[in-house]
Scaffold this active site. Structure first.
Site, PDB file in Angstrom:
ATOM      1  N   GLU A  55      25.942  -2.134   2.007  1.00 12.06           N
ATOM      2  CA  GLU A  55      25.835  -3.272   3.462  1.00 12.06           C
ATOM      3  C   GLU A  55      26.409  -4.790   3.067  1.00 12.06           C
ATOM      4  O   GLU A  55      25.553  -5.648   2.644  1.00 12.06           O
ATOM      5  CB  GLU A  55      24.942  -3.135   4.168  1.00 12.06           C
TER       6      GLU A  55
ATOM      7  N   LYS B  22      27.281   0.223   5.904  1.00 14.43           N
ATOM      8  CA  LYS B  22      26.492  -0.133   7.759  1.00 14.43           C
ATOM      9  C   LYS B  22      26.702  -2.237   7.207  1.00 14.43           C
ATOM     10  O   LYS B  22      25.882  -3.348   7.059  1.00 14.43           O
ATOM     11  CB  LYS B  22      24.929  -0.485   6.661  1.00 14.43           C
TER      12      LYS B  22
END
Ligand code: 13P
Length: 339
Positions: free
Chosen positions: A177, A219
């Site tokens: 992420e 992500k």
């Protein structure tokens, strides 16, 4: 590392019609969320709140995996079932946030570096025993005057890749992420540039550190104007520029991309995802891994009271269902009216 197993888990996390619930707020962050509804943040109330979400009837139709926090993965439902087992029984993959937070990056004013690598191998082994099959590490990139610096992007990408390699060694799928924040006054074009640079650097580092792309889930943020930018792009432009940025920078071997919501309103986060999927087919699954955009309505309806659990679950299921439909390409804004 068992790549076939990692790939199976990653594919389950981004299965059609489903997405990931980010319920991994740290004790500090969940306190802020509880403060906003005037509820004291005690261990029991945090447990009860998470139980409300995890036991929402039928949530497994739309939720493929849940990201938990260290405290949560060790807690149980009222009937004594540990949360990871409760989720497993529903066919929902248990996950765990393993970074220890974004701290000030030395000699880079205004920028952050995510910590948590020391002792990570041992912590991952314990989380695997507790039932976790995927993990999350969030890097934060801030847009501002003369930032982000290359130093910030490179150090964060390096740490993300070190984390991802340790996860795969432990047969845990890493959610990678790199979040470009949407809090500033930047234009959508600036967000595109910074997101592109960040993704390129992250995939370079993953390659250098032998991370198998078939066994990760990315992500990212969407490509969007900063909240303080006077010109906000239309949803169609957000969808087009996000897909263009990902198409240019995310290899097709990545099984899936699960967006963070980043402070977008619930309905806009859903609409953006729906529009992107309508533009498909894409080489990867495009789905959600929302925290705030899945929980905000439920948190408000719950208000810390037992008698509100049913109403809160209904609010959560509604958002989960709409986002599941946005992944499937069956979402229409009319779905919001039925609530
Ligand atoms: P938001 O969807 O609230 O941005 O949170 C997702 C998340 O897990 C950030 O790390």
């Amino acid at each position: 590392m068992n790549l076939e197993e990692l790939n199976d888990i990653a594919l389950a996390m981004v299965a059609p019609g489903k997405g990931i619930l980010a319920a991994d707020e740290s004790t500090g962050t969940i306190k802020k969320r509880f403060d906003s509804i005037g509820v004291e943040s005690t261990e029991e109330l945090r447990r009860a709140y998470r139980e409300m979400l995890f036991t929402a009837p039928g949530m497994e139709q739309y939720i493929s995996g849940v990201i938990m926090y260290d405290e949560t993965i060790r807690q149980s439902a009222a009937d004594g079932t540990p949360f990871p087992q409760l989720l497993q029984k529903l066919g929902v993959v248990p996950g765990i946030k393993v970074d220890t937070g974004a701290k000030d990056l030395a000699l880079c004013p205004g920028e952050k570096i995510t910590e948590g690598l020391d002792g990570l191998r041992e912590r991952l082994a314990e989380y695997y025993e507790l039932g976790a099959r995927f993990a999350k590490w969030r890097a934060v990139i801030t847009i501002g005057e003369d930032i982000p610096s290359n130093t910030c992007i490179e150090t964060n990408a390096h740490a993300l890749a070190r984390y991802a390699a340790l996860c795969q060694e432990a047969n845990i799928v890493p959610i990678v992420e790199p979040e470009v924040l949407m809090d500033a006054d930047n234009t959508i074009e600036e967000c595109y540039e910074v997101t592109a640079h960040t993704l390129k650097t992250v995939f370079d580092e993953l390659y250098k550190q032998n991370v198998a792309l078939e066994g990760i889930v990315l992500k990212p943020n969407m490509v969007i104007a900063g909240k303080k930018c006077p010109t906000q792009a239309e949803p169609e432009q957000v969808a087009e520029m996000t897909v263009a940025c990902l198409t240019n920078h995310v290899p097709a071997s990545v099984p899936g991309i699960a967006f963070l919501s980043g402070g977008q309103s619930d309905e806009l986060a859903t609409l953006h995802l729906a529009l992107m999927n309508e533009m498909g087919p894409h080489p990867w699954e495009l789905t959600f891994s929302y925290g705030r955009a899945l929980q905000a309505a439920a948190l408000k309806a719950w208000g810390g009271k037992k008698e509100n659990v049913e109403a809160a679950q209904k609010a959560f299921l509604h958002r989960a269902k709409c986002n599941g439909a946005a992944h499937d390409g069956t979402y229409t804004p009319d779905m919001e009216k039925v609530a």
